[in-house]
Scaffold this motif. Structure first.
Motif, PDB file in Angstrom:
ATOM      1  N   PRO A   1       0.842  -1.144  -0.060  1.00 52.25           N
ATOM      2  CA  PRO A   1      -0.093   0.085  -0.077  1.00 52.25           C
ATOM      3  C   PRO A   1       0.960   1.079  -0.075  1.00 52.25           C
ATOM      4  O   PRO A   1       2.075   1.295   0.742  1.00 52.25           O
ATOM      5  CB  PRO A   1      -0.854  -0.096   1.429  1.00 52.25           C
ATOM      6  N   VAL A   2       0.302   2.229  -0.753  1.00 49.64           N
ATOM      7  CA  VAL A   2       1.075   3.593  -0.811  1.00 49.64           C
ATOM      8  C   VAL A   2       0.356   4.621  -0.275  1.00 49.64           C
ATOM      9  O   VAL A   2      -0.830   4.781  -0.435  1.00 49.64           O
ATOM     10  CB  VAL A   2       1.340   4.036  -2.461  1.00 49.64           C
ATOM     11  N   CYS A   3       1.007   5.319   0.761  1.00 49.04           N
ATOM     12  CA  CYS A   3       0.548   6.487   1.552  1.00 49.04           C
ATOM     13  C   CYS A   3       0.919   7.794   0.995  1.00 49.04           C
ATOM     14  O   CYS A   3       2.102   8.160   0.879  1.00 49.04           O
ATOM     15  CB  CYS A   3       1.060   6.204   3.066  1.00 49.04           C
ATOM     16  N   ALA A   4       0.112   8.751   0.895  1.00 49.25           N
ATOM     17  CA  ALA A   4       0.084  10.304   0.674  1.00 49.25           C
ATOM     18  C   ALA A   4       0.734  11.049   1.888  1.00 49.25           C
ATOM     19  O   ALA A   4       0.170  10.835   2.876  1.00 49.25           O
ATOM     20  CB  ALA A   4      -1.004  10.801  -0.048  1.00 49.25           C
ATOM     21  N   ASP A   5       1.708  11.797   1.816  1.00 57.11           N
ATOM     22  CA  ASP A   5       2.245  12.736   2.908  1.00 57.11           C
ATOM     23  C   ASP A   5       2.067  14.251   2.130  1.00 57.11           C
ATOM     24  O   ASP A   5       1.272  14.691   2.146  1.00 57.11           O
ATOM     25  CB  ASP A   5       3.618  12.202   3.255  1.00 57.11           C
ATOM     26  N   GLU A   6       3.181  14.316   1.424  1.00 56.61           N
ATOM     27  CA  GLU A   6       3.396  15.652   0.917  1.00 56.61           C
ATOM     28  C   GLU A   6       2.125  16.133  -0.116  1.00 56.61           C
ATOM     29  O   GLU A   6       2.219  17.172  -0.283  1.00 56.61           O
ATOM     30  CB  GLU A   6       4.640  15.797   0.230  1.00 56.61           C
ATOM     31  N   SER A   7       1.676  15.113  -0.562  1.00 57.36           N
ATOM     32  CA  SER A   7       0.684  15.108  -1.576  1.00 57.36           C
ATOM     33  C   SER A   7      -0.933  15.430  -0.958  1.00 57.36           C
ATOM     34  O   SER A   7      -1.779  15.986  -1.474  1.00 57.36           O
ATOM     35  CB  SER A   7       0.140  13.969  -2.319  1.00 57.36           C
ATOM     36  N   VAL A   8      -0.997  15.507   0.433  1.00 57.06           N
ATOM     37  CA  VAL A   8      -2.128  15.814   1.084  1.00 57.06           C
ATOM     38  C   VAL A   8      -1.950  16.698   2.365  1.00 57.06           C
ATOM     39  O   VAL A   8      -1.015  16.611   3.296  1.00 57.06           O
ATOM     40  CB  VAL A   8      -3.005  14.534   1.531  1.00 57.06           C
ATOM     41  N   HIS A   9      -2.672  17.961   2.340  1.00 55.41           N
ATOM     42  CA  HIS A   9      -2.591  18.826   3.471  1.00 55.41           C
ATOM     43  C   HIS A   9      -4.131  18.924   4.083  1.00 55.41           C
ATOM     44  O   HIS A   9      -4.118  18.867   5.216  1.00 55.41           O
ATOM     45  CB  HIS A   9      -2.289  20.135   2.809  1.00 55.41           C
ATOM     46  N   ALA A  10      -5.179  18.982   3.246  1.00 50.27           N
ATOM     47  CA  ALA A  10      -6.343  19.433   3.870  1.00 50.27           C
ATOM     48  C   ALA A  10      -7.578  18.471   3.203  1.00 50.27           C
ATOM     49  O   ALA A  10      -7.296  17.671   2.195  1.00 50.27           O
ATOM     50  CB  ALA A  10      -6.710  21.015   3.673  1.00 50.27           C
ATOM     51  N   ALA A  11      -8.633  18.319   3.542  1.00 52.22           N
ATOM     52  CA  ALA A  11      -9.663  17.693   3.096  1.00 52.22           C
ATOM     53  C   ALA A  11     -10.099  17.915   1.488  1.00 52.22           C
ATOM     54  O   ALA A  11     -10.251  16.863   0.784  1.00 52.22           O
ATOM     55  CB  ALA A  11     -11.262  17.846   3.803  1.00 52.22           C
TER      56      ALA A  11
ATOM     57  N   LEU B   1      -8.338  15.483  -1.056  1.00 57.56           N
ATOM     58  CA  LEU B   1      -8.444  14.092  -1.095  1.00 57.56           C
ATOM     59  C   LEU B   1      -9.098  13.629  -2.358  1.00 57.56           C
ATOM     60  O   LEU B   1      -8.767  12.511  -2.729  1.00 57.56           O
ATOM     61  CB  LEU B   1      -9.347  13.860   0.085  1.00 57.56           C
ATOM     62  N   ASP B   2     -10.121  14.165  -2.822  1.00 58.92           N
ATOM     63  CA  ASP B   2     -10.693  13.644  -4.119  1.00 58.92           C
ATOM     64  C   ASP B   2      -9.626  13.438  -5.230  1.00 58.92           C
ATOM     65  O   ASP B   2      -9.987  12.449  -6.023  1.00 58.92           O
ATOM     66  CB  ASP B   2     -11.708  14.672  -4.574  1.00 58.92           C
ATOM     67  N   ALA B   3      -8.667  14.366  -5.620  1.00 54.92           N
ATOM     68  CA  ALA B   3      -7.729  13.973  -6.568  1.00 54.92           C
ATOM     69  C   ALA B   3      -6.697  12.872  -6.227  1.00 54.92           C
ATOM     70  O   ALA B   3      -6.177  12.500  -7.001  1.00 54.92           O
ATOM     71  CB  ALA B   3      -6.887  15.375  -6.530  1.00 54.92           C
ATOM     72  N   LEU B   4      -6.652  12.470  -5.058  1.00 50.42           N
ATOM     73  CA  LEU B   4      -5.818  11.290  -4.606  1.00 50.42           C
ATOM     74  C   LEU B   4      -6.651   9.934  -4.670  1.00 50.42           C
ATOM     75  O   LEU B   4      -6.009   8.970  -4.621  1.00 50.42           O
ATOM     76  CB  LEU B   4      -5.263  11.559  -3.270  1.00 50.42           C
ATOM     77  N   VAL B   5      -7.943   9.926  -4.932  1.00 50.30           N
ATOM     78  CA  VAL B   5      -8.653   8.606  -5.133  1.00 50.30           C
ATOM     79  C   VAL B   5      -8.003   7.959  -6.341  1.00 50.30           C
ATOM     80  O   VAL B   5      -7.966   8.555  -7.549  1.00 50.30           O
ATOM     81  CB  VAL B   5     -10.206   8.963  -5.260  1.00 50.30           C
ATOM     82  N   GLY B   6      -7.426   6.654  -6.077  1.00 49.41           N
ATOM     83  CA  GLY B   6      -7.033   5.758  -7.237  1.00 49.41           C
ATOM     84  C   GLY B   6      -5.446   5.959  -7.510  1.00 49.41           C
ATOM     85  O   GLY B   6      -4.767   5.289  -8.122  1.00 49.41           O
ATOM     86  N   LEU B   7      -4.847   6.913  -6.592  1.00 52.14           N
ATOM     87  CA  LEU B   7      -3.479   7.287  -6.622  1.00 52.14           C
ATOM     88  C   LEU B   7      -2.782   6.764  -5.258  1.00 52.14           C
ATOM     89  O   LEU B   7      -1.916   5.673  -5.378  1.00 52.14           O
ATOM     90  CB  LEU B   7      -3.186   8.630  -6.687  1.00 52.14           C
ATOM     91  N   TYR B   8      -3.528   6.740  -4.295  1.00 49.68           N
ATOM     92  CA  TYR B   8      -2.898   6.289  -2.885  1.00 49.68           C
ATOM     93  C   TYR B   8      -3.836   5.563  -2.091  1.00 49.68           C
ATOM     94  O   TYR B   8      -5.309   5.724  -2.523  1.00 49.68           O
ATOM     95  CB  TYR B   8      -2.649   7.547  -1.929  1.00 49.68           C
ATOM     96  N   ASP B   9      -3.337   4.617  -1.421  1.00 48.19           N
ATOM     97  CA  ASP B   9      -4.143   3.854  -0.446  1.00 48.19           C
ATOM     98  C   ASP B   9      -4.345   4.536   0.836  1.00 48.19           C
ATOM     99  O   ASP B   9      -5.376   4.078   1.510  1.00 48.19           O
ATOM    100  CB  ASP B   9      -3.648   2.526  -0.374  1.00 48.19           C
ATOM    101  N   ALA B  10      -3.567   5.296   1.286  1.00 49.19           N
ATOM    102  CA  ALA B  10      -3.602   5.915   2.708  1.00 49.19           C
ATOM    103  C   ALA B  10      -3.114   7.348   2.480  1.00 49.19           C
ATOM    104  O   ALA B  10      -2.519   7.480   1.807  1.00 49.19           O
ATOM    105  CB  ALA B  10      -2.953   4.929   3.752  1.00 49.19           C
TER     106      ALA B  10
END
Length: 327
Positions: free
Chosen positions: A220-230, A233-242
């Motif tokens: 599983p791949v987890c986003a860190d620098e790619s996510v700050h606020a709610a 999230l929509d743009a990360l669906v399908g890219l990241y698992d967590a």
């Protein structure tokens, strides 16, 4: 009685050197906000994040620019609209949560529905180094159940092999800090899977991670620098698992709670992480993390000295904060 605000820049030495793919540091530089009102006071701590152009002076100035509005009684909801996500808002938001708890007598844990609280198993971070040095770090911490391993350079396969062999009983999170490329990610993920790795965090640079939509995720791949606020999230669906939620990125506990709930709704796993800070910065995150899938709140364990009183760590178990510390 009007509110009184103080802003303090503090430095806490790190035990040794903390190294990730972007560089090394020997001390934790933090900014502490204290808001006093009616004989009670609330505190919040933030860590300016150079990755996003934050400096100690700039974050302090951003906090001080809000002082008039804080004195005038701004609440946490209005604060979300008044400031962008980041370290400055985090310190103010957490101070307001703490102040509210002290004034009302209602603990933050109760206010956010995190009761009964429990001790959490936190990851322990190993700095980026040569495979041999990282094996030594892993061996010294092989009794810890969860290790977070900083990678993100050439020779990562050798590092993965060295660490997993040196700590065979520990679960391993790899944190590449945006250090992998489109050319090596598939081979690195496959190698990580072969060596039993539990999670890979932010392998590619934020915004340059579209290949994750097209390749297998054997780990599983987890986003860190790619996510700050709610809203991210929509743009990360399908890219990241967590997703890794950090208060210094979200700009405080108020937004972090929204981020966590929205991430759950979208099916993401939840990690609650931290910058290298003191127990005051970890305390609200421990309450946020009560139902998280992964907890990475080892900041005080990496310091040569922590605040007093601080959080209680027993091995890799971190207890919820006493109210004298926060909340």
């Amino acid at each position: 009685m009007a509110r009184v605000i103080s802003v303090e820049m503090e430095r806490f030495p790190i035990a040794g050197t903390f190294t990730i793919s972007r560089g090394s540091k020997t001390e934790a530089e933090v900014i502490t906000v204290t808001i006093a009102d009616g004989g009670r006071s609330g505190r919040g701590e933030c860590v300016p994040y150079k990755r996003y152009g934050e400096t100690m002076e700039g974050v302090r100035a951003a906090i001080e620019a809000m002082c008039d509005r804080i004195v005038a009684g701004i609440d946490r909801t209005a604060l979300l609209a008044a400031m962008s996500a980041g370290a400055a808002r985090n310190a103010i938001d957490c101070a307001l949560w703490d102040l509210e708890a002290k004034l009302t007598g209602t603990p933050v844990a109760v206010a956010i529905g995190a009761v009964p609280t429990r001790p959490l198993e936190t990851a322990y971070t190993l700095s980026l180094a040569t495979p041999e040095a990282m094996a030594a770090q892993a061996r010294a911490n092989a009794t810890r159940p969860l290790l977070k391993v900083k990678i993100g350079g050439d020779n990562d396969m050798a590092r993965i092999r060295a660490v997993t062999e040196a700590a065979p009983e520990s679960r391993i999170i790899l944190d590449a800090n945006e250090g992998w490329t489109d050319e090596n990610i598939e081979a690195n993920l496959a190698f990580a899977a072969q060596h039993g790795v539990t999670l890979v965090e932010q392998p590619l640079p934020a915004g340059k991670d579209d290949i994750l939509r097209r390749i297998a995720h054997p780990v599983p791949v987890c986003a860190d620098e790619s996510v700050h606020a709610a809203k991210d999230l929509d743009a990360l669906v399908g890219l990241y698992d967590a997703v890794n939620i950090k208060l210094d990125k979200s700009g405080g506990l108020t937004e972090a709670l929204k981020l966590r709930d929205r991430a759950r709704d979208l099916g993401f796993g939840i990690m609650v992480g931290c910058m290298v800070g003191t127990s005051l910065a970890m305390a609200p995150a421990v309450l946020l993390a009560q139902d998280a899938d992964f907890v990475d709140l080892d900041g005080p364990l990496l310091l040569a000295r922590d605040r007093e009183p601080g959080l209680v760590y027993r091995g890799s178990l971190v207890s919820p904060p006493e109210r004298v510390l926060w909340g």
